[in-house]
Design a protein around this motif. Structure first.
Motif, PDB file in Angstrom:
ATOM      1  N   GLU A  76      15.024  50.916  50.904  1.00  0.00           N
ATOM      2  CA  GLU A  76      13.583  50.680  50.774  1.00  0.00           C
ATOM      3  C   GLU A  76      12.865  51.909  50.241  1.00  0.00           C
ATOM      4  O   GLU A  76      11.913  51.807  49.462  1.00  0.00           O
ATOM      5  N   ASN A  77      13.313  53.092  50.642  1.00  0.00           N
ATOM      6  CA  ASN A  77      12.672  54.346  50.236  1.00  0.00           C
ATOM      7  C   ASN A  77      13.535  55.168  49.288  1.00  0.00           C
ATOM      8  O   ASN A  77      13.299  56.357  49.101  1.00  0.00           O
ATOM      9  N   PHE A  78      14.547  54.520  48.684  1.00  0.00           N
ATOM     10  CA  PHE A  78      15.415  55.175  47.715  1.00  0.00           C
ATOM     11  C   PHE A  78      16.104  56.405  48.307  1.00  0.00           C
ATOM     12  O   PHE A  78      16.405  57.363  47.623  1.00  0.00           O
ATOM     13  N   GLY A  79      16.345  56.377  49.612  1.00  0.00           N
ATOM     14  CA  GLY A  79      17.047  57.486  50.245  1.00  0.00           C
ATOM     15  C   GLY A  79      16.250  58.762  50.338  1.00  0.00           C
ATOM     16  O   GLY A  79      16.823  59.825  50.593  1.00  0.00           O
ATOM     17  N   ARG A  80      14.950  58.682  50.189  1.00  0.00           N
ATOM     18  CA  ARG A  80      14.130  59.890  50.192  1.00  0.00           C
ATOM     19  C   ARG A  80      13.337  60.057  51.478  1.00  0.00           C
ATOM     20  O   ARG A  80      12.367  60.810  51.522  1.00  0.00           O
ATOM     21  N   ARG A  81      13.764  59.381  52.526  1.00  0.00           N
ATOM     22  CA  ARG A  81      13.135  59.509  53.834  1.00  0.00           C
ATOM     23  C   ARG A  81      14.196  59.916  54.854  1.00  0.00           C
ATOM     24  O   ARG A  81      15.297  59.358  54.878  1.00  0.00           O
ATOM     25  N   PHE A  82      13.884  60.903  55.694  1.00  0.00           N
ATOM     26  CA  PHE A  82      14.813  61.313  56.746  1.00  0.00           C
ATOM     27  C   PHE A  82      15.045  60.150  57.706  1.00  0.00           C
ATOM     28  O   PHE A  82      14.104  59.468  58.118  1.00  0.00           O
TER      29      PHE A  82
END
Length: 258
Positions: A76-82
């Motif tokens: 959902e966040n392209f892997g850019r959320r911890f």
């Protein structure tokens, strides 16, 4: 001025979602004609089995080495959320992603974390250990395990080295640096560098001096064996081509790390 004898040029690829696209998308195909290593999304932040297979096949045809671009489970966040995932679960997820890329495309030559996971394992000891243990569980590269690509001075590279894995330090052609050598978070001023001349010049300087100008104007020491151009940076194909041409003009051999 001492110029590095050689440097690897890598790019994040296979990040499409369209199951009906005819083959490797145009951007990936163009970048595979320039780079020497391809960090292929393993399905957790982007991509799928079909895309992995197509990109891996095209990379092999062009002599480009393939690495597993492992991520938090966060499409959902392209892997850019911890993601505050338990270390044992993250370990299993890393092993799974490497196995998925192998199953879809064959040879996997190295592992590079993606996005938030990449930045987290610079300092987060538990997740750094989980990534490395997941790489070891996946095996490969004989009995020594797969090389791990990461930021110089990161916890993940330190732990990988302590476990006997080959470590590869990386720099970014198109990302801004903080004074401590970490990347400027996306969305903050100075996070991206997109001017062709500036990107080419900073990579040549990095190869020659091991330094890059940070977002605040101060020099930052960055010693790296591999340089990344992101495929989703505006003008990525032109930037990658300019970087490669500039390095070769400076006497640097552009080839995959040993």
């Amino acid at each position: 001025m001492q110029v590095a004898a050689r440097i690897d040029l890598n790019c994040d690829l296979g990040e499409g979602f369209d199951a009906w696209a005819p083959g490797v998308d145009g951007l990936d195909a163009q970048l595979l004609a320039i780079v020497t290593s391809a960090n292929v999304a393993c399905g957790f932040h982007a991509g799928d089995d079909r895309v992995m297979a197509l990109v891996s096949r095209t990379a092999a045809e062009r002599g480009v080495r393939v690495g597993a671009h492992v991520s938090y489970l966060d499409r959902e966040n392209f892997g850019r959320r911890f993601v505050d995932v338990a270390p044992d679960e993250l370990r299993a997820q890393v092993t799974h992603q490497i196995g998925a890329l192998r199953a879809a495309g064959g040879a996997v030559a190295y592992v590079k974390p993606h996005g938030a996971l990449y930045n987290t394992v610079v300092h987060h000891e538990a997740h750094a250990r989980a990534v490395v243990d997941g790489v070891l569980d996946a095996g490969g590269a004989g009995t020594g395990g797969l090389p791990v690509v990461g930021l110089p001075g990161s916890a993940v590279l330190a732990y990988a080295a302590s476990r006997g894995l080959r470590t590869v330090t990386e720099a970014f052609a198109d990302r801004g640096y903080r004074a401590d050598g970490t990347l400027v978070p996306r969305g903050e001023p100075g996070d991206l560098v997109t001017d062709e001349d500036e990107v080419a010049a900073r990579v040549v300087r990095l190869a020659a001096e091991g330094r890059v100008t940070g977002a605040d104007g101060r020099d930052v020491a960055v010693l790296a064996e591999s340089v990344c151009v992101h495929s989703d940076t505006p003008g990525a194909v032109v930037l990658a081509a300019r970087v490669r041409a500039a390095l070769e003009a400076a006497g640097v051999q552009v080839r995959a790390f040993a």
